[in-house]
Scaffold this active site. Structure first.
Site, PDB file in Angstrom:
ATOM      1  N   GLY A 292       0.809  -1.224   0.000  1.00 29.49           N
ATOM      2  CA  GLY A 292       0.000   0.000   0.000  1.00 29.49           C
ATOM      3  C   GLY A 292       0.835   1.264   0.000  1.00 29.49           C
ATOM      4  CG  LEU A 293       3.917   2.033   2.271  1.00 23.90           C
ATOM      5  CD1 LEU A 293       5.154   1.663   3.082  1.00 23.90           C
ATOM      6  CD2 LEU A 293       3.374   3.359   2.776  1.00 23.90           C
ATOM      7  N   GLY A 294       2.923   2.075  -2.559  1.00 25.40           N
ATOM      8  CA  GLY A 294       3.197   2.515  -3.937  1.00 25.40           C
ATOM      9  C   GLY A 294       4.523   2.037  -4.496  1.00 25.40           C
ATOM     10  CB  SER A 295       6.650  -0.957  -3.886  1.00 23.53           C
ATOM     11  OG  SER A 295       5.723  -1.933  -4.295  1.00 23.53           O
TER      12      SER A 295
ATOM     13  CB  ALA B 137       8.119   4.327  -5.827  1.00 26.80           C
TER      14      ALA B 137
ATOM     15  CG  ASP C 191      -1.031   3.896  -5.815  1.00 29.21           C
ATOM     16  OD1 ASP C 191      -1.914   4.526  -5.196  1.00 29.21           O
ATOM     17  OD2 ASP C 191      -0.795   2.687  -5.618  1.00 29.21           O
TER      18      ASP C 191
HETATM   19  C1  MEV Z   1      -4.174   1.606  -4.115  1.00 35.45           C
HETATM   20  O1  MEV Z   1      -3.064   2.291  -3.571  1.00 35.45           O
HETATM   21  C2  MEV Z   1      -5.388   2.474  -4.070  1.00 35.45           C
HETATM   22  C3  MEV Z   1      -6.677   1.850  -4.612  1.00 35.45           C
HETATM   23  O2  MEV Z   1      -7.675   2.834  -4.474  1.00 35.45           O
HETATM   24  C4  MEV Z   1      -6.533   1.412  -6.042  1.00 35.45           C
HETATM   25  C5  MEV Z   1      -6.409   2.583  -7.011  1.00 35.45           C
HETATM   26  O3  MEV Z   1      -6.744   3.717  -6.672  1.00 35.45           O
HETATM   27  O4  MEV Z   1      -5.983   2.328  -8.144  1.00 35.45           O
HETATM   28  C6  MEV Z   1      -7.078   0.641  -3.783  1.00 35.45           C
END
Ligand code: MEV
Length: 308
Positions: free
Chosen positions: A100-103, A106, A147
């Site tokens: 969830g940190l955008g690896s 990035a 992201d």
């Molecule tokens: C993922 O970091 C965020 C989500 O909302 C997916 C997206 O926005 O593409 C879960």
């Protein structure tokens, strides 16, 4: 040799609903980053080394839809670079994968910028962002683009899909604790599962996404006005809606509860969910105690970051 770096990111409000056109807020997290070095190689071919994911391969041996292969092919095609040069590309990252940190975004942004510097092509943030969005589609299927946007611009972003970028700044700085469940969870899966639920009952889920929209809008206003005290409650409400979307997990819920019990004014999961990271809003003087409680509740690591 050229080098480029890109930060991680964390979503404050609005994940998942953002895929369905609702607004979301995200900020860069500079405590973690992806780094790319590009050097001319005496050996023929384009050699990619990414030790964190155990990858040491020549471009031609990677599947053509591999995100790194796609970045390289798209870049050479966009700038008419042919035949392919001989390069060594070293990728390192302190951003945990699928957390969830955008690896993924990035790495893409850092790679595009390092290639752009190496080949003396000047690219605007907008071009880098558009480029990274195409690659995000390979990682995630139906990404909103949040992201790549927050990472390419490295600014706090109030994001609505297919709208011009809007940044925001905090009227009063505030501290966030980010805590990692240590469970990798590909965003593609939680986004795909929610899409199935939405396809089965669009009326119900559109209403849930509307509720998230109200929260994200209120949060932006409060952050800009420096009304930080009420953000915690908005995080709690957003977390409850994410639970309803089935994208939280027992491990995330446990960390969220631990943060609230130990003094955070609010907490929620962040990003794709089912694992990965959660966030808690804390007064600076409570940060150490809340971080300790998060670790006791199973967090593999915590990061304190200030949104300014
Ligand atoms: C993922 O970091 C965020 C989500 O909302 C997916 C997206 O926005 O593409 C879960």
């Amino acid at each position: 040799m050229t080098h480029a770096s890109a930060p991680g990111k964390i979503i404050l409000f609005g994940e998942h609903a953002v895929v369905y056109g609702r607004p979301a807020l995200a900020v860069p997290v500079t405590q973690v980053h992806a780094d790319v070095e590009v050097t001319d190689s005496p050996r023929a071919g384009i050699w990619v080394h990414a030790p964190e994911v155990n990858l040491h391969a020549e471009l031609a041996s990677l599947p053509s839809d591999h995100p790194l292969a796609s970045v390289l092919h798209n870049f050479f095609f966009a700038f008419g670079i042919s035949p392919f040069p001989s390069l060594n590309i070293a990728i390192s990252s302190t951003i945990p994968v699928a957390s969830g940190l955008g690896s993924g975004a990035a790495v893409t942004v850092a790679l595009v910028r390092a290639l752009s510097a190496h080949f003396d092509t000047s690219m605007t943030d907008e071009q880098v962002n558009a480029f990274a969005y195409e690659i995000e589609k390979l990682h995630h299927g139906t990404p909103s683009g949040i992201d790549n946007t927050v990472i390419a611009y490295a600014r706090p972003v109030y994001f609505i899909k297919d709208r011009p970028i809007e940044t925001f700044s905090a009227g009063r700085p505030f501290t966030l604790l980010i805590a990692d469940t240590g469970i990798p969870a590909p965003t593609k899966e939680s986004v795909g599962d929610l899409r199935k639920l939405w396809q089965a009952d669009q009326t119900r889920w559109e209403k849930v996404f509307d509720q998230v929209e109200v929260i994200s809008k209120q949060a932006k206003e409060k952050i800009e006005r420096g009304q930080i005290d009420s953000l915690g409650e908005l995080m709690n409400q957003n977390h409850a809606l994410l639970q309803e979307m089935t994208v939280s997990s027992p491990e995330l819920d446990r960390l969220v509860e631990a943060a609230r019990r130990s003094g955070a004014s609010g907490a929620k999961m962040s990003g794709g969910g089912r694992g990965g990271n959660m966030i808690a809003i804390v007064e600076q003087e409570q940060a150490a105690a809340v971080a300790e409680a998060l670790k006791s509740a199973g967090a593999k690591r915590t990061i304190a970051t200030t949104v300014a």
